[in-house]
Design an enzyme around this catalytic site. Structure first.
Site, short mmCIF file in Angstrom:
data_model
loop_
_atom_site.label_atom_id
_atom_site.label_comp_id
_atom_site.label_asym_id
_atom_site.label_seq_id
_atom_site.Cartn_x
_atom_site.Cartn_y
_atom_site.Cartn_z
N GLU A 185 0.81 -9.32 -18.14
CA GLU A 185 0.40 -8.52 -17.18
C GLU A 185 -0.11 -7.23 -17.72
O GLU A 185 -1.10 -6.44 -16.96
CB GLU A 185 1.68 -8.17 -16.46
CG GLU A 185 2.73 -7.10 -17.03
CD GLU A 185 3.79 -6.95 -15.87
OE1 GLU A 185 3.67 -6.92 -14.70
OE2 GLU A 185 5.03 -6.89 -16.36
N CYS A 202 0.95 -1.14 0.06
CA CYS A 202 -0.03 -0.06 -0.15
C CYS A 202 0.89 1.21 0.08
O CYS A 202 2.09 1.18 0.27
CB CYS A 202 -0.84 0.17 1.27
SG CYS A 202 -1.72 -1.57 1.45
N TRP A 253 -3.73 -1.67 -1.52
CA TRP A 253 -4.09 -2.91 -2.24
C TRP A 253 -4.65 -3.91 -1.11
O TRP A 253 -3.80 -4.47 -0.24
CB TRP A 253 -2.37 -3.40 -2.85
CG TRP A 253 -2.56 -4.55 -3.77
CD1 TRP A 253 -2.90 -4.44 -5.20
CD2 TRP A 253 -2.41 -5.94 -3.49
NE1 TRP A 253 -2.83 -5.83 -5.73
CE2 TRP A 253 -2.67 -6.53 -4.68
CE3 TRP A 253 -2.00 -6.69 -2.46
CZ2 TRP A 253 -2.26 -7.99 -4.91
CZ3 TRP A 253 -1.94 -8.13 -2.42
CH2 TRP A 253 -2.28 -8.72 -3.79
N GLU A 274 10.39 -12.70 -20.82
CA GLU A 274 10.08 -11.23 -20.38
C GLU A 274 9.21 -10.67 -21.26
O GLU A 274 8.01 -10.08 -20.90
CB GLU A 274 11.36 -10.34 -20.41
CG GLU A 274 11.22 -8.76 -20.37
CD GLU A 274 10.45 -8.30 -18.91
OE1 GLU A 274 10.39 -8.94 -18.38
OE2 GLU A 274 10.28 -7.07 -19.15
N ARG A 276 1.38 1.67 -5.67
CA ARG A 276 1.74 0.45 -4.81
C ARG A 276 0.43 -0.11 -4.61
O ARG A 276 0.43 -1.11 -4.00
CB ARG A 276 2.33 1.29 -3.67
CG ARG A 276 3.60 2.09 -3.99
CD ARG A 276 4.09 2.66 -2.38
NE ARG A 276 4.25 1.57 -1.66
CZ ARG A 276 5.54 0.88 -1.21
NH1 ARG A 276 6.65 1.18 -2.07
NH2 ARG A 276 5.79 -0.11 -0.49
N HIS A 308 10.00 -30.54 -28.07
CA HIS A 308 9.72 -31.55 -26.76
C HIS A 308 8.43 -31.06 -26.09
O HIS A 308 8.00 -31.51 -25.12
CB HIS A 308 10.87 -31.30 -25.79
CG HIS A 308 12.36 -31.61 -26.07
ND1 HIS A 308 12.74 -32.75 -26.43
CD2 HIS A 308 13.19 -30.76 -26.72
CE1 HIS A 308 14.05 -32.93 -26.83
NE2 HIS A 308 14.18 -31.52 -26.89
N ASN A 364 0.32 -0.84 6.44
CA ASN A 364 0.71 -1.31 5.13
C ASN A 364 1.28 -2.74 5.65
O ASN A 364 2.17 -2.62 6.37
CB ASN A 364 1.73 -0.44 4.41
CG ASN A 364 2.26 -1.25 2.97
OD1 ASN A 364 1.87 -2.01 2.50
ND2 ASN A 364 3.79 -0.78 2.69
N GLY A 365 0.67 -3.82 5.17
CA GLY A 365 1.51 -5.16 5.47
C GLY A 365 0.49 -6.01 5.76
O GLY A 365 -0.87 -5.93 5.59
N LYS A 369 2.86 -2.15 -8.01
CA LYS A 369 4.26 -2.13 -8.23
C LYS A 369 5.26 -2.89 -7.38
O LYS A 369 6.26 -3.37 -7.87
CB LYS A 369 4.54 -0.47 -8.41
CG LYS A 369 6.04 -0.33 -8.68
CD LYS A 369 6.11 -0.49 -10.27
CE LYS A 369 7.62 -0.34 -10.64
NZ LYS A 369 7.79 -1.03 -11.96
N LYS A 418 5.32 -9.53 -20.14
CA LYS A 418 4.66 -8.23 -20.40
C LYS A 418 3.37 -8.41 -20.98
O LYS A 418 2.43 -7.53 -20.75
CB LYS A 418 5.68 -7.30 -21.37
CG LYS A 418 6.74 -6.96 -20.52
CD LYS A 418 6.53 -5.90 -19.54
CE LYS A 418 7.49 -5.22 -18.45
NZ LYS A 418 8.06 -6.33 -17.69
C1 AGP Z 1 7.40 -6.72 -13.85
O1 AGP Z 1 6.92 -6.05 -14.95
C2 AGP Z 1 6.23 -7.35 -12.95
N1 AGP Z 1 5.70 -5.75 -12.39
C3 AGP Z 1 6.89 -8.04 -11.82
O2 AGP Z 1 7.23 -9.10 -12.28
C4 AGP Z 1 7.97 -7.51 -10.97
O3 AGP Z 1 9.04 -7.44 -11.82
C5 AGP Z 1 8.62 -8.28 -9.68
O4 AGP Z 1 7.21 -8.26 -8.88
C6 AGP Z 1 9.81 -8.10 -8.89
O5 AGP Z 1 9.35 -6.82 -8.56
P1 AGP Z 1 10.99 -6.05 -7.68
O6 AGP Z 1 11.87 -5.88 -8.88
O7 AGP Z 1 10.56 -4.50 -7.33
O8 AGP Z 1 11.19 -6.81 -6.67
#
Ligand code: AGP
Length: 616
Positions: free
Chosen positions: A492, A2, A76, A485, A27, A508, A102-103, A611, A489
């Site tokens: 997400e 959060c 969040w 990667e 966040r 395989h 937060n947590g 994030k 993308k």
């Molecule tokens: C990446 O686009 C994602 N948002 C997610 O996989 C992110 O890389 C992952 O949660 C790790 O976050 P961090 O680098 O802040 O540890």
């Protein structure tokens, strides 16, 4: 996960708090709320489910108060759905106390049962409200918010950053943290608290990072920090190396678009001052790892998501340039498999936020087992670098979009620098190869600019794929992490099933997925590559084309072998094999963003995500 903000000073706190929440919204954005101590001695609070704009609209039409002390929260959801009642702040003591959290308070159920048995009524389903009611009880006993907070945190288990205000403690905000971030902004006649420095960077670039199990009390003129046991502490002050404008969109359609455009600069900034024209790498921040002639016999990367793919690229480079065995593990898997970790092992965490709970817990585990720990991180003062033996910061600047882009490239560059540094220390990486790499790095930012300019073409591709339901990505060797990667993308951002494969794996099993019209991105190695991976991957392209796949090849300029077999070719400049992944990933970042845009989705704040994943 959060965003939290606290303020005390001479300004109307509502403006400061809402501005801070806006910069922290990435966040978490399920609900938001504000509590302010009013000038007439009362406490006013307002909170709403939904994005911050819902709360902002309410406050625009009915401002809460001109009070100069307050706290604010953007959520969040972990415990309890995103509703008005579950939004923070939570009130107690007859509305005289407000608390935000937060947590996750892991023992909240038993604490809640005790409170209910004692006659307390709950208005929400959250774990956070437990802390609010406990704090109110302790305040009635101690009549001091700091002492009351100290009594409460001693009974809580799990991860928490708490901020609280009380009408009987005017001009005071108290915060406490365990396993969750909290930084202090130092002003002149005003002070700030936040989940990260974005909360207050508009007002000050001087900050303190609180350590584990610490309580901070701020007034307009003072900042005092104690441990949970009550011992005074003086945290180190640091200067924030970016300003508020950097955290704004600056005219771009999305933070992600802005941050992709910054990828060349992020790489240049991460290299700056660390790599000489002669190829010699200088990383004094790592000297501590070799104190007492300590040696490194093994390296384990730990990370999640995109950061893990950056680590995979780093692992290839480090093992080649230093001869040290390197493996990559997902943070959340690492400590549960009882890894053989101990002295001689360097555990390198990669994390943009430096707050990913899975990675933080894995770092702690590694340290307990006697390993040295190094944090590659983009956020100064974050928990993971502060708890590591050493930190190798990336300088990508604030990355606000949930989808990581420029931080990914800077993480790869930082891990490459680590590989060169280790290779030069142990004599495996010679001068001529170091010099060649320095030349490659020197050319990289301009080559990345060229890749950023492929944007319009990629947008066109995304336009005619907007209704696709599945996209596959194939890569080999250093192209494999790029495939992973690219797939992440798309998942997400565009909420489309996407999968990255090692190209050699195709026969395989995955080739069964190929049917007419299946879109497949293929990251093609250089035809100049002596290991002949190029011809193997071109064969893969022919195999999937023969089964009707629509192939988009990412290939080096001048690679004629690919042309007859690809529906589209996105060309990258000639570069060395370890630089090519950094170039090839840029169109995949753009593609994910543009496909989400073509589908009308929220690019910066994709559904269900945040994030920084600061819960396990
Ligand atoms: C990446 O686009 C994602 N948002 C997610 O996989 C992110 O890389 C992952 O949660 C790790 O976050 P961090 O680098 O802040 O540890």
């Amino acid at each position: 996960m959060c965003g939290i903000v606290g303020y005390v000073g001479m300004r109307a706190s509502q403006d400061v708090l809402m501005g801070g929440l806006k910069r922290l919204e990435y966040r978490g954005y399920d609900s938001a709320g504000v509590a302010i101590l009013s000038t007439d001695g009362g406490l006013l609070a307002h909170k709403r489910a939904g994005k911050l704009s819902v709360l902002a609209d309410d406050l625009d039409s009915r401002p809460l108060s001109s009070g100069t002390t307050g706290i604010a929260h953007t959520r969040w959801a972990t415990h309890g759905a995103p509703t008005d009642a579950n939004a923070h702040p939570h009130l107690a003591d007859g509305g005289k106390l407000a608390l935000i959290h937060n947590g996750i308070i892991e023992n909240f159920q038993e604490l809640k049962a005790e409170l209910v048995a004692g006659g307390e009524e709950f208005l929400s389903e959250t774990d956070s409200e437990v802390a609010a009611l406990m704090l109110a009880r302790e305040f009635r006993t101690h009549s001091n918010l700091t002492t009351a907070m100290q009594a409460v945190v001693g009974k809580l288990e799990g991860a928490f950053t708490l901020l609280a205000v009380h009408t009987d403690a005017p001009g005071v905000v108290v915060g406490a943290r365990r396993n969750s971030p909290l930084v202090v902004g130092l002003g002149d006649g005003e002070n700030f608290l936040g989940s990260d420095v974005a909360a207050f960077v508009a007002y000050t670039q001087k900050a303190l990072a609180l350590g584990q199990d610490q309580i901070v009390t701020i007034t307009p003129e003072s900042v005092s920090v104690i441990t949970f046991e009550g011992d005074p502490v003086t945290p180190a002050e640091f200067t924030i190396d970016w300003d508020a404008s950097a955290a704004e969109k600056g005219g771009w359609s999305s933070f992600m678009a802005k941050e992709i455009s910054e990828e060349p600069e992020a790489v240049a900034n991460t290299l700056r001052g660390r790599l000489g024209a002669d190829g010699v790498v200088t990383l004094p921040e790592l000297d501590v790892l070799f104190a007492g002639d300590a040696t490194i016999s093994r390296i384990i990367f730990i990370a999640c998501g995109t950061a893990a793919y950056a680590a995979m690229l780093g692992a290839y480079a480090i093992e080649k340039w230093s001869g040290i065995p390197v493996s990559v593990e997902l943070s959340h898997e690492f400590r549960y498999r009882d890894p053989a970790v101990g002295a001689g092992t360097l555990v390198v965490s990669v994390s943009q936020s430096g707050e990913t709970m899975d990675t933080l817990m894995a770092v702690r585990y590694a340290a307990e087992k006697g390993a040295k720990t190094l944090s590659i991180c983009n956020t100064q003062g974050a928990t993971i670098p502060r708890e590591s033996d050493a930190a190798l910061y990336t300088f990508a600047g604030p990355e606000v979009a949930v989808a990581s882009t420029k931080a990914f490239l800077s993480q790869v560059v930082a891990s490459y620098l680590l590989g060169m540094y280790l290779g030069q220390r142990n004599g495996v990486l010679g001068e001529s190869e170091s010099k060649k790499l320095a030349d490659d790095f020197d050319a990289l930012p301009a080559q990345l600019e060229e890749m950023v300019e492929t944007g319009p073409r990629i947008k066109e591709l995304a336009g005619w794929m907007a209704d696709t339901r599945s996209v596959l990505y194939l890569g080999r060797h250093v192209g494999y992490p790029v495939a992973l990667e690219g797939a992440l993308k798309l998942k997400e951002l565009a909420y489309i099933h996407a999968e990255g494969f090692a190209a050699g794996e195709l026969k395989h099993g995955p080739i069964a997925l190929i049917e007419p019209g299946q879109i497949v991105f293929v990251i093609v190695p250089s035809p100049r590559d002596p290991s002949s991976l190029h011809s193997k991957v071109v064969s893969n392209i022919q195999e999937i084309r023969a089964r009707g796949a629509r192939v988009i090849a990412i290939a080096e300029k001048g690679d004629a072998a690919v042309l007859p077999f690809a529906d589209e070719v996105i060309q990258i400049p000639l570069a060395s094999s370890f630089m090519e992944p950094l170039l090839a990933v840029v169109p995949l970042h753009i593609f994910g963003m543009e496909l989400a845009g073509a589908k009308g989705l929220d690019i910066d704040q994709p559904r269900n995500l945040a994030k920084s994943v600061t819960v396990e």
